[in-house]
Design a protein around this motif. Structure first.
Motif, PDB file in Angstrom:
ATOM      1  N   LEU A  32       1.749  27.081  -2.128  1.00  0.00           N
ATOM      2  CA  LEU A  32       1.119  26.269  -3.167  1.00  0.00           C
ATOM      3  C   LEU A  32       0.164  25.245  -2.564  1.00  0.00           C
ATOM      4  O   LEU A  32      -0.937  25.014  -3.094  1.00  0.00           O
ATOM      5  CB  LEU A  32       2.198  25.569  -3.995  1.00  0.00           C
ATOM      6  CG  LEU A  32       1.704  24.649  -5.113  1.00  0.00           C
ATOM      7  CD1 LEU A  32       0.805  25.390  -6.094  1.00  0.00           C
ATOM      8  CD2 LEU A  32       2.892  24.012  -5.842  1.00  0.00           C
ATOM      9  N   LYS A  33       0.554  24.641  -1.462  1.00  0.00           N
ATOM     10  CA  LYS A  33      -0.323  23.660  -0.810  1.00  0.00           C
ATOM     11  C   LYS A  33      -1.626  24.313  -0.368  1.00  0.00           C
ATOM     12  O   LYS A  33      -2.710  23.726  -0.513  1.00  0.00           O
ATOM     13  CB  LYS A  33       0.402  23.028   0.378  1.00  0.00           C
ATOM     14  CG  LYS A  33       1.528  22.087  -0.022  1.00  0.00           C
ATOM     15  CD  LYS A  33       2.304  21.583   1.191  1.00  0.00           C
ATOM     16  CE  LYS A  33       3.449  20.679   0.770  1.00  0.00           C
ATOM     17  NZ  LYS A  33       4.295  20.253   1.926  1.00  0.00           N
ATOM     18  N   LYS A  34      -1.541  25.529   0.148  1.00  0.00           N
ATOM     19  CA  LYS A  34      -2.770  26.223   0.541  1.00  0.00           C
ATOM     20  C   LYS A  34      -3.618  26.576  -0.676  1.00  0.00           C
ATOM     21  O   LYS A  34      -4.847  26.509  -0.632  1.00  0.00           O
ATOM     22  CB  LYS A  34      -2.430  27.479   1.349  1.00  0.00           C
ATOM     23  CG  LYS A  34      -1.916  27.167   2.742  1.00  0.00           C
ATOM     24  CD  LYS A  34      -1.916  28.390   3.630  1.00  0.00           C
ATOM     25  CE  LYS A  34      -1.525  28.022   5.068  1.00  0.00           C
ATOM     26  NZ  LYS A  34      -1.591  29.175   5.981  1.00  0.00           N
TER      27      LYS A  34
ATOM     28  N   ALA B  53       2.872  28.707 -10.360  1.00  0.00           N
ATOM     29  CA  ALA B  53       1.958  27.570 -10.198  1.00  0.00           C
ATOM     30  C   ALA B  53       0.653  28.009  -9.539  1.00  0.00           C
ATOM     31  O   ALA B  53      -0.436  27.553  -9.919  1.00  0.00           O
ATOM     32  CB  ALA B  53       2.638  26.480  -9.375  1.00  0.00           C
ATOM     33  N   ILE B  54       0.752  28.903  -8.565  1.00  0.00           N
ATOM     34  CA  ILE B  54      -0.463  29.424  -7.916  1.00  0.00           C
ATOM     35  C   ILE B  54      -1.293  30.221  -8.922  1.00  0.00           C
ATOM     36  O   ILE B  54      -2.523  30.095  -8.970  1.00  0.00           O
ATOM     37  CB  ILE B  54      -0.081  30.289  -6.696  1.00  0.00           C
ATOM     38  CG1 ILE B  54       0.549  29.409  -5.602  1.00  0.00           C
ATOM     39  CG2 ILE B  54      -1.304  31.032  -6.155  1.00  0.00           C
ATOM     40  CD1 ILE B  54       1.199  30.191  -4.479  1.00  0.00           C
TER      41      ILE B  54
ATOM     42  N   ALA C   5      11.991  20.670  -9.456  1.00  0.00           N
ATOM     43  CA  ALA C   5      10.558  20.801  -9.164  1.00  0.00           C
ATOM     44  C   ALA C   5       9.761  19.698  -9.857  1.00  0.00           C
ATOM     45  O   ALA C   5       8.776  19.192  -9.304  1.00  0.00           O
ATOM     46  CB  ALA C   5      10.055  22.178  -9.593  1.00  0.00           C
ATOM     47  N   ARG C   6      10.180  19.312 -11.056  1.00  0.00           N
ATOM     48  CA  ARG C   6       9.509  18.182 -11.723  1.00  0.00           C
ATOM     49  C   ARG C   6       9.758  16.898 -10.951  1.00  0.00           C
ATOM     50  O   ARG C   6       8.850  16.078 -10.775  1.00  0.00           O
ATOM     51  CB  ARG C   6      10.013  18.065 -13.159  1.00  0.00           C
ATOM     52  CG  ARG C   6       9.605  19.218 -14.060  1.00  0.00           C
ATOM     53  CD  ARG C   6       9.965  18.982 -15.510  1.00  0.00           C
ATOM     54  NE  ARG C   6       9.761  20.216 -16.284  1.00  0.00           N
ATOM     55  CZ  ARG C   6      10.755  20.993 -16.713  1.00  0.00           C
ATOM     56  NH1 ARG C   6      12.020  20.650 -16.473  1.00  0.00           N
ATOM     57  NH2 ARG C   6      10.484  22.096 -17.380  1.00  0.00           N
ATOM     58  N   GLN C   7      10.990  16.724 -10.483  1.00  0.00           N
ATOM     59  CA  GLN C   7      11.326  15.531  -9.719  1.00  0.00           C
ATOM     60  C   GLN C   7      10.512  15.469  -8.419  1.00  0.00           C
ATOM     61  O   GLN C   7      10.116  14.387  -7.968  1.00  0.00           O
ATOM     62  CB  GLN C   7      12.830  15.528  -9.403  1.00  0.00           C
ATOM     63  CG  GLN C   7      13.353  14.282  -8.733  1.00  0.00           C
ATOM     64  CD  GLN C   7      13.338  13.059  -9.643  1.00  0.00           C
ATOM     65  OE1 GLN C   7      13.442  13.187 -10.852  1.00  0.00           O
ATOM     66  NE2 GLN C   7      13.189  11.883  -9.062  1.00  0.00           N
ATOM     67  N   ALA C   8      10.242  16.631  -7.841  1.00  0.00           N
ATOM     68  CA  ALA C   8       9.481  16.689  -6.580  1.00  0.00           C
ATOM     69  C   ALA C   8       7.974  16.620  -6.804  1.00  0.00           C
ATOM     70  O   ALA C   8       7.196  16.618  -5.843  1.00  0.00           O
ATOM     71  CB  ALA C   8       9.822  17.976  -5.828  1.00  0.00           C
ATOM     72  N   GLY C   9       7.558  16.585  -8.067  1.00  0.00           N
ATOM     73  CA  GLY C   9       6.143  16.484  -8.362  1.00  0.00           C
ATOM     74  C   GLY C   9       5.384  17.789  -8.326  1.00  0.00           C
ATOM     75  O   GLY C   9       4.149  17.796  -8.373  1.00  0.00           O
ATOM     76  N   VAL C  10       6.094  18.899  -8.265  1.00  0.00           N
ATOM     77  CA  VAL C  10       5.428  20.204  -8.277  1.00  0.00           C
ATOM     78  C   VAL C  10       4.984  20.550  -9.697  1.00  0.00           C
ATOM     79  O   VAL C  10       3.886  21.075  -9.919  1.00  0.00           O
ATOM     80  CB  VAL C  10       6.369  21.291  -7.719  1.00  0.00           C
ATOM     81  CG1 VAL C  10       5.741  22.673  -7.855  1.00  0.00           C
ATOM     82  CG2 VAL C  10       6.700  20.999  -6.268  1.00  0.00           C
TER      83      VAL C  10
ATOM     84  N   MET D 157       0.176  18.830  -9.842  1.00  0.00           N
ATOM     85  CA  MET D 157       0.898  19.597  -8.824  1.00  0.00           C
ATOM     86  C   MET D 157       0.834  18.880  -7.477  1.00  0.00           C
ATOM     87  O   MET D 157      -0.253  18.725  -6.905  1.00  0.00           O
ATOM     88  CB  MET D 157       0.305  21.001  -8.674  1.00  0.00           C
ATOM     89  CG  MET D 157       0.464  21.897  -9.869  1.00  0.00           C
ATOM     90  SD  MET D 157      -0.223  23.534  -9.482  1.00  0.00           S
ATOM     91  CE  MET D 157      -0.474  24.185 -11.125  1.00  0.00           C
ATOM     92  N   LEU D 158       1.977  18.433  -6.998  1.00  0.00           N
ATOM     93  CA  LEU D 158       2.083  17.750  -5.709  1.00  0.00           C
ATOM     94  C   LEU D 158       1.081  16.590  -5.594  1.00  0.00           C
ATOM     95  O   LEU D 158       0.637  16.235  -4.504  1.00  0.00           O
ATOM     96  CB  LEU D 158       1.870  18.745  -4.552  1.00  0.00           C
ATOM     97  CG  LEU D 158       2.924  19.846  -4.442  1.00  0.00           C
ATOM     98  CD1 LEU D 158       2.535  20.851  -3.374  1.00  0.00           C
ATOM     99  CD2 LEU D 158       4.300  19.260  -4.132  1.00  0.00           C
ATOM    100  N   GLY D 159       0.752  15.994  -6.750  1.00  0.00           N
ATOM    101  CA  GLY D 159      -0.174  14.866  -6.756  1.00  0.00           C
ATOM    102  C   GLY D 159      -1.604  15.230  -6.447  1.00  0.00           C
ATOM    103  O   GLY D 159      -2.475  14.354  -6.344  1.00  0.00           O
ATOM    104  N   MET D 160      -1.906  16.519  -6.311  1.00  0.00           N
ATOM    105  CA  MET D 160      -3.238  16.966  -5.891  1.00  0.00           C
ATOM    106  C   MET D 160      -3.941  17.807  -6.951  1.00  0.00           C
ATOM    107  O   MET D 160      -5.168  17.793  -7.042  1.00  0.00           O
ATOM    108  CB  MET D 160      -3.128  17.797  -4.601  1.00  0.00           C
ATOM    109  CG  MET D 160      -2.473  17.080  -3.437  1.00  0.00           C
ATOM    110  SD  MET D 160      -1.915  18.264  -2.161  1.00  0.00           S
ATOM    111  CE  MET D 160      -3.442  19.084  -1.755  1.00  0.00           C
ATOM    112  N   GLY D 161      -3.154  18.568  -7.713  1.00  0.00           N
ATOM    113  CA  GLY D 161      -3.767  19.550  -8.601  1.00  0.00           C
ATOM    114  C   GLY D 161      -3.635  19.188 -10.064  1.00  0.00           C
ATOM    115  O   GLY D 161      -3.166  18.105 -10.413  1.00  0.00           O
ATOM    116  N   PRO D 162      -4.042  20.077 -10.933  1.00  0.00           N
ATOM    117  CA  PRO D 162      -3.980  19.835 -12.369  1.00  0.00           C
ATOM    118  C   PRO D 162      -2.546  19.862 -12.888  1.00  0.00           C
ATOM    119  O   PRO D 162      -1.618  20.247 -12.183  1.00  0.00           O
ATOM    120  CB  PRO D 162      -4.807  20.985 -12.959  1.00  0.00           C
ATOM    121  CG  PRO D 162      -4.675  22.078 -11.935  1.00  0.00           C
ATOM    122  CD  PRO D 162      -4.619  21.390 -10.615  1.00  0.00           C
TER     123      PRO D 162
END
Length: 512
Positions: free
Chosen positions: A124-126, A201-202, A234-239, A244-249
Motif C-alpha cells: 500500500l505504501k508503494k 485499498a490499492i 486498520a481504522r485505528q492504524a490510519g489505513v 490512507m496512512l495519512g498520505m492518500g485519499p
C-alpha cells in the motif's frame, strides 16, 4: 521470557478441538509453574494435522500434530517446550514436505502470527507513491486474472472502472465462497485479513473509489468476526478512514453478511443483495465496471484476486509473473477435499498436474481405494477422469478440454462413487439454488433430475440420453449466468466418462 506456543484459531482447527488444546496448554503450564504465551494464529493449511501446535525454539518453530487436549500432559513431560522428540513431533514446520513444496505468495503470512498483529503495509505504501494509471499497469503487467472462476484479467476490469467518469466509485469483494471443497477465502479472512484490506485499498487508489464492501458468506461467522476486528484495527492504524496512512485519499470498507444463496456468488446477484434486494442475476450489459453497485462504476473481484495485489506492488509485476505458465501467471491456493488422505490448502504456481497434486501432495484417497473421479472447480465443475489427470493445471489448458479451474477447489472420489447420482445431484443443486430468472436454469434443472432418473431406471434409456444431452445444450447456451450454464459440466462429464454408472454398456455406451 515466556515460551511462545502457537495454536491455530482457524475454523477447521476449532472444529477438531483447538480451543481445548490451547486451554490445556495454558492450564498445565500454569500448574507446572511455566511462563507460557499461547498465540492463536491462522492455519498453515495442513488440515489433516489440525489441531497443529508449534513451539518457538531459539532457532525455529517445531510442529506437533494432530494434538488433542488429552495429549498435552504427555507432550509437556516429553519436552514439548524445548521442541523435543515425540510421536506427534513433525519437526520444523518449514520442513514438513507438503509445506516445503509450496510457493506461498498470498498465504505467505497466514499461520505465522496472531491475525491482528501489526503488519508493514509495504504494498500500500508503494501504491501511495505511484500514479493510479501506473498501479493499473502493474496489475496488467503481472498477468493477474480473476480467481473467482471466470479468470478475466483483473487489470482490464480495473482500467475500465478507472476510465469511467463518476463522483462515486466502489470496490466490492465477493467473499461468498459457496463452492464445495473450497475454503481459501475463509482461511485468508481468518488468518491474514489485513492482506485483503490492503489489496482493496490499492484497488481504490487505482480506480478512484472511496468506499468498499466485502460480501462474506453467512456460514462463516469466524471469518466475519476476524475481518470486522481487522477493519477496526486498520481504522485505528490510519489505513482506513479519512486518509490512507495519512498520505492518500479517504477510503473505508464495510463487511456485509450474505443471504445464504449460492447464486449470490455471481457478481450481479451479489450486487442486488448488497443493495437490499433478493439476489437475482442482472442482464449484461451494462457491465458492473460501468454501472455496478447503486448504478456506479464498481471493481468486483474475489478474495484471492485482491490478496495477490499487495505482492505485485511490493515485489513488482515481473516477480509475480515469473510464477505460473502460459497466460496463467502467479499462484493458486489449491484446496484438496473429499476422499483425500492429506486434505488442505496448498499454494502452488499454475502448471502442475492433478496427478501430482492429488497423489504426491494429497497422498491419494483417505479410504485407500483407487481414485475414480476428481471434481475440479466446485459443484458445477466437471468430473475429471484419469485420462486427463496429466493436463497442466492452468486456465487455458483446462478450458480447451471443456474443464474449469474455478476457485481451485478439488474434491476426490474413490471407486465406490456412483457418478449417475452425482450427476443427478448437480441438477438437483441447480434447481434448489437457481434465482429463477431464466427458464433454462429454473426449469431445465428440474427436468434434468427427472431425465436422469429415467435413464437410471432404464425407462426408454437411449431416447432419454439424447434428451439429457439436448437439455444440457440448452442450459449451456441459453442460461443467463453460470448457475445454469455450468450445471451441464458435471452432468456431461459423468455421462461421457462413466457411462456404466448410468446403466449404459456395450453399444448403448458407445451411442451415448
Amino acid at each position: 521470557m515466556p515460551i511462545t506456543i502457537y495454536v491455530s484459531r482457524d475454523a477447521a482447527a476449532l472444529a477438531v478441538g483447538a480451543d481445548a488444546v490451547a486451554a490445556a496448554l495454558a492450564t498445565q503450564a500454569r500448574e507446572r509453574g511455566v511462563e507460557l504465551q499461547v498465540v492463536r494464529n491462522g492455519s498453515r493449511g495442513l488440515l489433516w494435522l489440525e489441531p497443529l501446535v508449534e513451539v518457538q525454539t531459539d532457532a525455529r518453530r517445531i510442529a506437533y500434530g494432530p494434538v488433542q487436549a488429552e495429549d498435552v500432559s504427555a507432550l509437556l513431560d516429553a519436552g514439548l517446550l524445548e521442541g523435543a522428540a515425540h510421536a506427534l513431533c513433525l519437526g520444523p514446520t518449514e520442513e514438513i514436505p507438503e509445506f516445503r513444496r509450496q510457493q506461498r505468495l498470498s498465504f505467505a503470512r497466514c499461520g505465522l502470527d496472531d491475525p491482528l498483529a501489526p503488519v508493514s503495509w509495504v504494498g500500500l505504501k508503494k501504491a501511495l507513491e505511484t500514479a493510479p494509471e501506473a498501479i493499473v499497469q502493474q496489475v496488467l503487467d503481472s498477468g493477474l486474472r480473476g480467481r473467482g472462476g471466470a479468470a478475466f484479467p483483473a487489470g482490464i476490469k480495473w482500467r475500465t472502472v478507472a476510465q469511467s467518469v463518476s463522483a462515486q466509485k466502489y470496490v466490492v469483494c465477493n467473499a461468498d465462497e459457496g463452492d464445495s471443497g473450497t475454503y481459501a477465502d475463509r482461511m485468508l479472512l481468518e488468518g491474514d485479513p489485513y492482506l485483503l484490506i490492503e489489496g482493496m485499498a490499492i484497488a481504490a487508489l487505482a480506480v478512484g473509489a472511496s468506499k468498499g464492501f466485502v460480501y462474506i458468506r453467512s456460514e462463516y461467522p469466524h471469518a466475519v468476526a476476524a475481518f470486522e476486528a481487522a477493519l477496526a484495527a486498520a481504522r485505528q492504524a490510519g489505513v482506513l478512514g479519512e486518509a490512507m496512512l495519512g498520505m492518500g485519499p479517504a477510503f473505508d470498507i464495510e463487511a456485509r453478511m450474505g443471504g445464504g444463496s449460492y447464486v449470490c456468488g455471481e457478481e450481479t446477484a451479489m450486487l442486488e443483495s448488497l443493495e437490499g434486494r433478493r439476489g437475482i442475476v442482472r442482464a449484461k450489459p451494462p457491465l458492473p465496471a460501468i454501472e455496478g453497485l447503486f448504478g456506479q462504476p464498481t471493481v468486483i473481484n474475489n478474495v484471492l484476486t485482491f490478496a495477490a495485489v499487495p505482492t505485485i506492488l511490493e515485489q513488482g509485476p515481473e516477480h509475480y509473473r515469473d510464477f505460473g505458465t502460459g497466460r496463467s501467471r502467479g499462484t493458486l491456493p489449491f484446496q484438496l477435499a473429499g476422499n483425500i488422505r492429506r486434505g488442505g490448502l496448498f499454494e502452488l504456481p499454475f502448471g502442475l498436474t492433478l496427478r501430482e497434486l492429488v497423489f504426491e501432495i494429497g497422498g491419494g484417497t483417505a479410504s485407500g481405494r483407487p481414485v475414480k473421479a476428481i471434481q475440479v472447480g466446485g459443484p458445477l465443475g466437471a468430473y475429471v477422469p484419469e485420462s486427463q489427470w496429466d493436463l497442466p493445471l492452468d486456465y487455458d489448458a483446462y478450458s480447451a478440454k471443456g474443464l474449469v479451474l474455478g476457485h481451485g477447489g478439488i474434491v476426490v472420489h474413490d471407486d465406490r462413487t456412483d457418478m449417475a447420482q452425482l450427476a443427478r445431484f448437480a441438477m438437483e443443486f441447480c434447481a434448489a439454488e437457481s434465482c429463477g430468472k431464466c427458464t433454462p436454469c429454473r426449469i431445465g434443472s428440474t427436468r434434468g433430475v427427472e431425465v436422469i432418473d429415467r435413464i437410471v431406471g432404464n425407462r426408454n434409456r437411449p431416447h432419454q440420453v439424447i434428451l439429457l444431452r439436448e437439455l444440457c445444450d440448452t442450459m449451456l447456451n441459453g442460461s443467463l449466468c453460470a448457475m445454469g450454464g455450468m450445471t451441464p459440466y458435471p452432468v456431461l462429464s459423468a455421462l461421457d466418462h462413466y457411462p456404466e454408472d448410468f446403466g449404459l454398456v456395450g453399444d448403448d455406451a458407445l451411442a451415448a
